[in-house]
Write a protein that holds these residues in place. Structure first.
Motif, short mmCIF file in Angstrom:
data_model
loop_
_atom_site.label_atom_id
_atom_site.label_comp_id
_atom_site.label_asym_id
_atom_site.label_seq_id
_atom_site.Cartn_x
_atom_site.Cartn_y
_atom_site.Cartn_z
N UNK A 101 25.83 40.62 33.99
CA UNK A 101 27.20 40.98 34.40
C UNK A 101 28.24 39.90 34.04
N UNK A 102 27.87 38.63 34.17
CA UNK A 102 28.84 37.58 33.84
C UNK A 102 29.08 37.49 32.34
N UNK A 104 28.82 40.65 30.35
CA UNK A 104 29.50 41.90 29.93
C UNK A 104 30.87 42.10 30.58
N UNK A 105 31.08 41.54 31.77
CA UNK A 105 32.37 41.78 32.43
C UNK A 105 33.55 41.19 31.64
N UNK A 106 33.42 39.98 31.10
CA UNK A 106 34.55 39.47 30.27
C UNK A 106 34.77 40.30 29.00
N UNK A 108 34.32 43.60 28.89
CA UNK A 108 35.11 44.73 29.42
C UNK A 108 36.56 44.33 29.62
N UNK A 109 36.76 43.11 30.13
CA UNK A 109 38.14 42.64 30.34
C UNK A 109 38.93 42.66 29.03
#
Lengths: 225, 225
Positions: A101-102, A104-106, A108-109
């Protein structure tokens, strides 16, 4: 626009409803080509005859009257961000998002800086509204687009200067590249100078060397004009 | 705006940078309260002193100068869509997305109709640009917002009339509800009549009965004016 449903009324395989110049369609084409997914391309002309996206048979698939839409078997899905995450979950290789998650989340951002922070200000509905309702001539429309585009490009340069390798995040292509490349193409269309954005230029040039991005380019689509 | 970093320079726990009226902040507040995650609320006033979001110390966290931003330990993340997916992956209960791609992808689609198809036309930067650069008075700005909002609400009503139960998708709250409720609040703010949208009204009323949505409401935030 051809008949939307085939044979017994149920489409089979993957169908992409797309417009060659639509940057949201272009993103999905990048993802499909990166995954080497065979698909049927159905052009939806956003201008001709008042816009094929407003025809009732297309609105049944996409209630916002926008491109892209995919039909995967009998599953209909709109919105490029949802489509790309769906494609990535069904066709695993190569992954467009890392597993953590740490990580893929950026990504997505960055996709969202483009998806909700830039593209909404340059798309067909806004350009049409500015012109027809508010009398913005071409120069004024271009000024409008450039303001929002420059703001987004500056933000992306700041983020990606810290995360990029050959591509937006390191040396593997991710969903962020599928969003960035069409956005740089749009910048060029609106004559926004991307010279100051060295990282974005580097990533764009590296992506353009890949056959998937070449095949997804507007100039390679059957409806290119 | 208070000091962004605490103690030894590294924040701890969950911090949310938010503006009470920002619908993107509101979405994230819904998700945090649904998951019962404790968080520190840091107000970023989008108007006062030219906008606290433009201060250099905030731009370090959010290069688009927007709210929301979260800081989870030493992990900084912007964009409500990315934040909500990150939160959902780390705090599993209650899930905001079902596990099957054919179930979660349509939820993402609905989130994006709002996130990229509606909200970008009503946010602070656009309102300010329309007023200051193009001389749109309040009436003209409201007309602008209503056009894009009505278009989105019609699309949402079509989709959700087929998928909703008590909430947007069946009888369990999902991420779609976290996007819908703030959008209906914004519709009210711009005096858009949601009367014709029976499904949206029903879902909104059902969500408003839940304490998580009550606690996330703009009127309950420390920076409410």
């Amino acid at each position: 626009m051809r008949c939307l449903l085939k044979g017994n009324g149920v489409p089979f395989g993957m169908v992409l409803y797309s417009y060659f110049r639509s940057s949201a369609s272009y993103r999905v084409r990048c993802a499909l080509h990166l995954k080497a997914i065979e698909f049927e391309y159905v052009p939806i002309h956003l201008v001709k005859e008042g816009g094929e996206q407003f025809k009732p048979e297309y609105k049944m698939l996409n209630s916002m009257s926008q491109v892209p839409t995919i039909v995967d078997g009998d599953f209909v899905l709109a919105e490029s961000m949802a489509i790309i995450q769906y494609i990535d979950s069904k066709w695993k290789e190569p992954p467009l998002f890392p597993k953590s998650p740490k990580q893929w989340a950026p990504i997505l951002q960055v996709c969202e800086v483009i998806n909700s922070g830039m593209q909404p200000y340059q798309n067909a509905i806004v350009m049409s509204r500015l012109e027809k309702q508010y009398g913005f001539d071409e120069g004024k429309r271009t000024e409008w687009v450039r303001f929002f585009m420059s703001r987004g490009l500056e933000s992306l340069e700041k983020i990606l200067s810290k995360t990029s390798g050959k591509y937006c995040f390191g040396n593997e292509v991710t969903a962020a590249d599928c969003f960035l490349v069409p956005q740089i193409f749009s910048a060029d269309r609106f004559k926004v100078d991307v010279g100051p954005y060295k990282t974005l230029q580097k990533v764009y040039e590296n992506c353009e060397k890949l056959s998937a991005f070449q095949n997804a380019h507007p100039s390679k689509q059957v409806d290119f004009q």
